[in-house]
Design a protein around this motif. Sequence first.
Motif, PDB file in Angstrom:
ATOM      1  N   MET A 195       0.827  -1.215   0.000  1.00  0.00           N
ATOM      2  CA  MET A 195       0.000   0.000   0.000  1.00  0.00           C
ATOM      3  C   MET A 195       0.859   1.262   0.000  1.00  0.00           C
ATOM      4  SD  MET A 195      -2.889  -1.212   2.760  1.00  0.00           S
ATOM      5  CE  MET A 195      -3.514   0.461   2.927  1.00  0.00           C
ATOM      6  N   GLY A 196       2.052   1.190   0.563  1.00  0.00           N
ATOM      7  CA  GLY A 196       2.925   2.358   0.614  1.00  0.00           C
ATOM      8  C   GLY A 196       3.933   2.414  -0.513  1.00  0.00           C
ATOM      9  N   LEU A 197       3.895   1.450  -1.428  1.00  0.00           N
ATOM     10  CA  LEU A 197       4.807   1.425  -2.570  1.00  0.00           C
ATOM     11  C   LEU A 197       4.128   2.045  -3.792  1.00  0.00           C
ATOM     12  CD1 LEU A 197       6.294  -2.157  -2.109  1.00  0.00           C
ATOM     13  CD2 LEU A 197       7.201   0.027  -1.287  1.00  0.00           C
ATOM     14  N   PRO A 198       4.903   2.389  -4.836  1.00  0.00           N
ATOM     15  CA  PRO A 198       4.302   3.026  -6.021  1.00  0.00           C
ATOM     16  C   PRO A 198       3.177   2.180  -6.617  1.00  0.00           C
ATOM     17  CG  PRO A 198       6.687   3.163  -6.113  1.00  0.00           C
ATOM     18  CD  PRO A 198       6.365   2.277  -4.957  1.00  0.00           C
ATOM     19  N   GLN A 199       2.105   2.866  -6.996  1.00  0.00           N
ATOM     20  CA  GLN A 199       0.958   2.212  -7.617  1.00  0.00           C
ATOM     21  C   GLN A 199       0.800   2.757  -9.039  1.00  0.00           C
ATOM     22  OE1 GLN A 199      -0.848  -0.110  -5.667  1.00  0.00           O
ATOM     23  NE2 GLN A 199       0.741   0.299  -4.134  1.00  0.00           N
ATOM     24  N   ILE A 200       0.746   1.892  -9.998  1.00  0.00           N
ATOM     25  CA  ILE A 200       0.608   2.284 -11.406  1.00  0.00           C
ATOM     26  C   ILE A 200      -0.705   1.720 -11.940  1.00  0.00           C
ATOM     27  CG2 ILE A 200       1.586   2.136 -13.718  1.00  0.00           C
ATOM     28  CD1 ILE A 200       4.333   1.844 -12.467  1.00  0.00           C
TER      29      ILE A 200
ATOM     30  N   LEU B 295       0.695   7.231 -12.016  1.00  0.00           N
ATOM     31  CA  LEU B 295       1.579   6.745 -10.962  1.00  0.00           C
ATOM     32  C   LEU B 295       1.270   7.518  -9.683  1.00  0.00           C
ATOM     33  CD1 LEU B 295       4.129   5.264  -9.821  1.00  0.00           C
ATOM     34  CD2 LEU B 295       5.472   7.191 -10.697  1.00  0.00           C
ATOM     35  N   THR B 296       0.978   6.778  -8.587  1.00  0.00           N
ATOM     36  CA  THR B 296       0.728   7.419  -7.296  1.00  0.00           C
ATOM     37  C   THR B 296       1.706   6.859  -6.269  1.00  0.00           C
ATOM     38  OG1 THR B 296      -0.944   5.755  -6.724  1.00  0.00           O
ATOM     39  CG2 THR B 296      -1.725   7.770  -7.782  1.00  0.00           C
ATOM     40  N   GLN B 297       2.097   7.696  -5.336  1.00  0.00           N
ATOM     41  CA  GLN B 297       3.048   7.298  -4.305  1.00  0.00           C
ATOM     42  C   GLN B 297       2.645   7.947  -2.982  1.00  0.00           C
ATOM     43  OE1 GLN B 297       5.993   5.238  -4.074  1.00  0.00           O
ATOM     44  NE2 GLN B 297       5.437   5.709  -1.969  1.00  0.00           N
ATOM     45  N   LEU B 298       2.460   7.103  -1.971  1.00  0.00           N
ATOM     46  CA  LEU B 298       2.160   7.606  -0.636  1.00  0.00           C
ATOM     47  C   LEU B 298       3.457   8.107  -0.007  1.00  0.00           C
ATOM     48  CD1 LEU B 298      -0.008   7.878   1.614  1.00  0.00           C
ATOM     49  CD2 LEU B 298       0.720   5.610   2.413  1.00  0.00           C
ATOM     50  N   LEU B 299       3.462   9.355   0.423  1.00  0.00           N
ATOM     51  CA  LEU B 299       4.667   9.940   1.015  1.00  0.00           C
ATOM     52  C   LEU B 299       4.657   9.853   2.532  1.00  0.00           C
ATOM     53  CD1 LEU B 299       5.030  13.103  -1.268  1.00  0.00           C
ATOM     54  CD2 LEU B 299       6.120  10.849  -1.519  1.00  0.00           C
ATOM     55  N   PHE B 300       3.516  10.110   3.130  1.00  0.00           N
ATOM     56  CA  PHE B 300       3.416   9.994   4.590  1.00  0.00           C
ATOM     57  C   PHE B 300       1.968   9.716   4.979  1.00  0.00           C
ATOM     58  CE2 PHE B 300       2.409  11.753   8.762  1.00  0.00           C
ATOM     59  CZ  PHE B 300       3.316  11.071   9.551  1.00  0.00           C
ATOM     60  N   ASP B 301       1.812   8.686   5.834  1.00  0.00           N
ATOM     61  CA  ASP B 301       0.504   8.375   6.396  1.00  0.00           C
ATOM     62  C   ASP B 301       0.744   7.612   7.703  1.00  0.00           C
ATOM     63  OD1 ASP B 301      -2.027   7.575   7.108  1.00  0.00           O
ATOM     64  OD2 ASP B 301      -2.624   7.003   5.089  1.00  0.00           O
ATOM     65  N   GLY B 302       0.356   8.207   8.815  1.00  0.00           N
ATOM     66  CA  GLY B 302       0.570   7.562  10.105  1.00  0.00           C
ATOM     67  C   GLY B 302      -0.130   6.223  10.208  1.00  0.00           C
ATOM     68  N   SER B 303      -1.295   6.092   9.567  1.00  0.00           N
ATOM     69  CA  SER B 303      -2.039   4.830   9.598  1.00  0.00           C
ATOM     70  C   SER B 303      -1.251   3.718   8.914  1.00  0.00           C
ATOM     71  CB  SER B 303      -3.400   5.005   8.921  1.00  0.00           C
ATOM     72  OG  SER B 303      -4.174   5.991   9.574  1.00  0.00           O
ATOM     73  N   TYR B 304      -0.548   4.075   7.848  1.00  0.00           N
ATOM     74  CA  TYR B 304       0.244   3.080   7.124  1.00  0.00           C
ATOM     75  C   TYR B 304       1.388   2.567   7.985  1.00  0.00           C
ATOM     76  CZ  TYR B 304       3.523   1.154   3.730  1.00  0.00           C
ATOM     77  OH  TYR B 304       4.396   0.341   3.062  1.00  0.00           O
TER      78      TYR B 304
END
Length: 452
Positions: free
Chosen positions: A66-71, A117-126
């Motif tokens: 979930m925290g890695l790049p999504q294409i 391409l989406t990338q999660l940079l910061f999420d405390g829940s993750y």
Amino acid sequence: MKNKTFIIAILLLVFTKVAAQNKPQQNFSFSLEQAINHALTNNRQAINSGKDIEIAKKKRWETTAMGLPQINGNVGYQDNFKLQTSLLPAQIFGGPAGEFAEVTFGTKHNASASLGLTQLLFDGSYIVALQASKTYIAFYENYKKKTDSDVKEMITNSYGNVLLAQESTEILKRNKSNLEKTLFDTNETFKNGLIEEENVEQLKITLATINSNLNYVSRLKEISLKMLKINLGIAIEDDLILTDKLDDLTKNNMDLALTSQATNADFSAKNNINYIITENFVQQRTLELKLQKSKALPTLAAGLNYGANSYSDSFHFINSNQRWFNYSNLGVNLSIPIFSSFARSARTQQANISLDKAKNDLIDVEQKLKLQYQNAKSDYEFSIEQYNSSKENLKLAERIENKQQIKFKEGLSSSFNLTEAQRQLYTSQQSYLQTMVDVINKKATLEKVISK
């Protein structure tokens, strides 16, 4: 056609049944230790608990991804077989003022293709989810240990039950043979007019009881053996031979060193798998509380998109000369929780209460395990005492029955006295066998509590 389909189905059913019948029968020969080792690998509960660990590991990777790049790619096509009509002031096109001209915009065929391409940079829940995934795996690893412990105890009990039924069958057969000889001699004496017919009838009643018990134990032996096969993870049609003897197993399981711990202070509940699993629940509730708190933090994500659109009044998108109009964008999204009407606070409080409950459960489990240890320890000590007592009682019952046999043959005792002595002997025999199994089973229970 229907008849042909029906015949094919019947032939497949017959073939399947014949193939099952022709499956080669396997032969197994196990000591108790070998049976336990086999069950830990082949028992279906043990196998499924191992698969739960595999699922948990896949779940962990799902969380990590979930925290890695999504294409993601998208391809779209739209056929505007009836374009929407719009009204514009006619004077734009040189017409009279106050009138409107009917116009249509767009083309009949539209096509689009894009890649994002989406990338999660910061999420405390993750971050909390990653920590929880480790606890998730640990839970199923501990549950696998619990399942293995349960399987070990179950195999020990099943193995002992089969040996008990086998030994009971052999003893009843010997008792039947001895009683039949006594009945024959008594009947011959009655024919000579030296004793009353009541003596013969009394022995016949005892023999009928033995025959009934023998039939029951024989059926019980088959059922116990099939149950053991199921617990071992083998087919009930397979042959199974138990190499251990009940007497040898009993002697090997008389370990008084297990009862040397005199008080609860010497017993550590933290080594018990049930305590470890409950402790794992506390860790999960702690992370759930941390998760709710993390939802008050902002989340930051980035996205990159590239795509192209094409328009035409006829479908020519696969032609090389069809024009495509490219576009691309880069974006960053920052989401900041500001006010949720105290919903987050309520969820946090719920998680905090659940954590308190889990801690209370942990204390409760620890106290119950200490009591369970005392009970298991007491039961095991009692089983050894009962075994020694029943062993001596059996010797006494054998001597009493032997004396009554001699007195009866010499006419110094009645058939009633002989029958009572025989019943006492048969009861002592069964009691002795049962105490042997109890020693084995009670030790298995005690070892399970202390996680040995």
